[in-house]
Design an enzyme around this catalytic site. Structure first.
Site, PDB file in Angstrom:
ATOM      1  N   ASP A 137       3.049 -59.766  51.139  1.00 57.76           N
ATOM      2  CA  ASP A 137       3.221 -61.162  51.576  1.00 57.76           C
ATOM      3  C   ASP A 137       4.019 -62.017  50.587  1.00 57.76           C
ATOM      4  O   ASP A 137       4.496 -63.087  50.947  1.00 57.76           O
ATOM      5  CB  ASP A 137       1.847 -61.824  51.784  1.00 57.76           C
ATOM      6  CG  ASP A 137       1.013 -61.104  52.820  1.00 57.76           C
ATOM      7  OD1 ASP A 137       1.596 -60.403  53.670  1.00 57.76           O
ATOM      8  OD2 ASP A 137      -0.228 -61.229  52.778  1.00 57.76           O
ATOM      9  N   HIS A 181       0.483 -63.188  56.495  1.00 55.76           N
ATOM     10  CA  HIS A 181      -0.751 -63.961  56.399  1.00 55.76           C
ATOM     11  C   HIS A 181      -0.437 -65.444  56.559  1.00 55.76           C
ATOM     12  O   HIS A 181       0.122 -65.815  57.577  1.00 55.76           O
ATOM     13  CB  HIS A 181      -1.470 -63.628  55.080  1.00 55.76           C
ATOM     14  CG  HIS A 181      -2.920 -63.984  55.101  1.00 55.76           C
ATOM     15  ND1 HIS A 181      -3.581 -64.486  54.000  1.00 55.76           N
ATOM     16  CD2 HIS A 181      -3.834 -63.936  56.087  1.00 55.76           C
ATOM     17  CE1 HIS A 181      -4.843 -64.727  54.310  1.00 55.76           C
ATOM     18  NE2 HIS A 181      -5.021 -64.397  55.580  1.00 55.76           N
ATOM     19  N   GLN A 284       4.773 -52.365  58.397  1.00 55.64           N
ATOM     20  CA  GLN A 284       5.387 -53.166  57.320  1.00 55.64           C
ATOM     21  C   GLN A 284       4.762 -52.870  55.954  1.00 55.64           C
ATOM     22  O   GLN A 284       5.319 -53.209  54.920  1.00 55.64           O
ATOM     23  CB  GLN A 284       5.268 -54.657  57.646  1.00 55.64           C
ATOM     24  CG  GLN A 284       6.138 -55.053  58.828  1.00 55.64           C
ATOM     25  CD  GLN A 284       5.742 -56.393  59.440  1.00 55.64           C
ATOM     26  OE1 GLN A 284       6.337 -57.410  59.136  1.00 55.64           O
ATOM     27  NE2 GLN A 284       4.734 -56.400  60.298  1.00 55.64           N
TER      28      GLN A 284
HETATM   29  O1  F6P Z   1      -1.969 -59.162  52.947  1.00 50.74           O
HETATM   30  C1  F6P Z   1      -1.246 -58.168  53.568  1.00 50.74           C
HETATM   31  C2  F6P Z   1      -1.447 -58.200  55.060  1.00 50.74           C
HETATM   32  O2  F6P Z   1      -0.715 -57.130  55.627  1.00 50.74           O
HETATM   33  C3  F6P Z   1      -1.085 -59.509  55.727  1.00 50.74           C
HETATM   34  O3  F6P Z   1       0.295 -59.668  55.916  1.00 50.74           O
HETATM   35  C4  F6P Z   1      -1.862 -59.406  57.001  1.00 50.74           C
HETATM   36  O4  F6P Z   1      -2.181 -60.697  57.487  1.00 50.74           O
HETATM   37  C5  F6P Z   1      -3.112 -58.691  56.574  1.00 50.74           C
HETATM   38  O5  F6P Z   1      -2.803 -58.011  55.364  1.00 50.74           O
HETATM   39  C6  F6P Z   1      -3.642 -57.678  57.557  1.00 50.74           C
HETATM   40  O6  F6P Z   1      -4.861 -57.220  57.072  1.00 50.74           O
HETATM   41  P1  F6P Z   1      -5.605 -55.914  57.584  1.00 50.74           P
HETATM   42  O7  F6P Z   1      -4.879 -54.720  57.060  1.00 50.74           O
HETATM   43  O8  F6P Z   1      -6.953 -56.030  56.980  1.00 50.74           O
HETATM   44  O9  F6P Z   1      -5.580 -55.944  59.067  1.00 50.74           O
END
Ligand code: F6P
Length: 411
Positions: A137, A181, A284
């Site tokens: 992020d 995020h 990503q």
């Molecule tokens: O912080 C990295 C990130 O990929 C954010 O871009 C995204 O909002 C979040 O983590 C997704 O989290 P998880 O892998 O817990 O679904």
């Protein structure tokens, strides 16, 4: 004997292994004492429950290009740090206990904002901690770059590239959801790199009317398709005006899986143009780190290891003004780094004709604007400089870091 602990915390990214390799190789090359390496499994959980592997330098060989983390990771939310685990274990005392039981000299913590807050808490408990700025992020305050960011830009850019061909074949509008995020760094960079026509990020609340006008203008001027790159945290002007409580309630009542579906629905209804959603999602964070990430991750690892060998603890490794720095953990913990709406890249993207949905760009030269410094000539259009016409949601350009005397650069 130098005893070190390693852990990776929070969402993974592509360059975690490259960073740990940098730490271990540097220690092996420069330490006068033998090294004992404890790798904690699944982030802070490993430290809480004393789940670790005793590792050798061989474990860190051949992992420069490997995505993910060889240690495993998990999220241990800071706000629940003082709430005992389901089995009654008190997290902070348990982590402090594991550290002392293993007689660690230093704990290297690779993590983002939340994880850095926990690292700072452990520092307050008297542990020697060095944090390394991980996250796709790029929202960690105090550093211009985090490892993971440039690889994520590449993946998101590739997605926008690929969508271009199908969007163009079908003459469709595509709304692409990009991670980040609460911030818009990846959508901004990937949007520019991939040639998106509209970029919506949380730092610049949008007005759907401007987004619709941009799409209609493209259709009227012969473009068959439009690519709208949307941050997962994008917010409309209307929603940005709500109180935090009202906005939370609105999100809780949302029936669609995420904002991109609402945006796509409105675009299709108002423009009559077939509109599709594309979500690269966790790709990503996946795959190999790109070259830039390998370099920055390695730099972070080297600087952290050298700091440890000098007996310096209690900071996060950071990049500021192109120099590797130590930023005190108490300064960085709990702060987010947002895109500055007045930044050069936003200004340049706007000059290129990319819409951020906040304003409807004036596409024709104004009748009576005098020539001179107040205007920019961009591809035949005259536009007033964006800084002059827009109030940002963040402080304007200028000093972005308030740094305590404990910070040091160019070590
Ligand atoms: O912080 C990295 C990130 O990929 C954010 O871009 C995204 O909002 C979040 O983590 C997704 O989290 P998880 O892998 O817990 O679904």
């Amino acid at each position: 004997m130098l005893r070190i602990g390693l852990l990776t915390s929070g969402g993974d990214c592509q360059a975690l292994n490259a960073t740990m390799r940098g730490i271990v190789k540097t220690l092996m090359t420069n330490s006068e004492e033998p090294i004992e390496i404890y790798g904690f499994e699944d982030g802070y959980q490993g430290l809480i429950y004393s789940r670790f592997r005793v590792m050798t330098p061989a474990d860190f060989s051949g992992i420069l290009t490997r995505g993910g983390t060889i240690l495993g990771t998990s999220r241990t939310p800071f706000k629940r740090l003082d709430t005992p685990e389901a089995d009654g274990v008190e997290k902070v005392p348990a982590m402090v206990h594991t550290y002392h039981k293993l007689q660690l000299d230093c704990l290297f913590m690779l993590g983002g904002n939340g994880s850095t807050k926990t690292a700072n808490r452990l520092r307050e408990e008297g542990l020697n901690v060095i944090a390394l700025p991980k996250t796709i992020d790029n929202d960690t305050w105090g550093t211009e770059l985090t490892f993971g960011f440039t690889s994520a830009i590449d993946v998101a850019t590739k997605c926008i590239d690929d969508i271009h061909t199908t969007a163009s074949s079908h003459g469709r509008v595509f709304v692409i959801e990009i991670m980040g995020h609460k911030v818009g760094w990846i959508p901004l960079y990937a949007g520019v790199a991939g040639g998106a026509d509209v970029i919506l990020i949380p730092e610049i609340p949008y007005d759907m009317d401007n987004v619709i006008k941009t799409i209609e203008h493209r259709m009227e001027t012969g473009s068959r398709f439009t690519i709208v790159a949307v941050a997962e945290g994008a917010i409309s002007k209307e929603d940005a005006a709500l109180s935090k409580k009202e906005y939370k309630k609105k999100l809780a009542e949302r029936t669609s899986p995420s904002i991109v579906y609402d945006i796509a629905k409105e675009i299709e209804a108002k423009t009559g143009r077939e509109t599709r959603v594309a979500i690269p999602g966790h790709t990503q964070r996946g795959g190999q780190p790109d070259a830039q990430d390998r370099i920055f991750a390695t730099q972070c690892g080297v600087e952290a290891a050298l700091g440890c060998l000098r007996g310096e603890f209690g900071y996060m490794i950071a990049l500021r003004d192109g120099k590797m720095c130590h930023m005190p953990l108490e300064d960085v913990a709990g702060k987010l780094k947002f895109v500055d709406p007045q930044s050069d890249l936003v200004r340049e993207a706007k000059a290129l004709g990319i819409s951020f949905g906040d304003e409807w760009p004036r596409l024709e030269p104004p009748p009576s604007e005098p020539p001179g410094l107040t205007s920019q000539i961009v591809l035949g259009h005259v536009r007033t400089p964006p800084c002059a016409s827009r109030g940002g949601v963040l402080p304007s350009c200028g000093k972005i870091w308030e740094v305590s005397p404990g910070a040091s650069c160019g070590n």
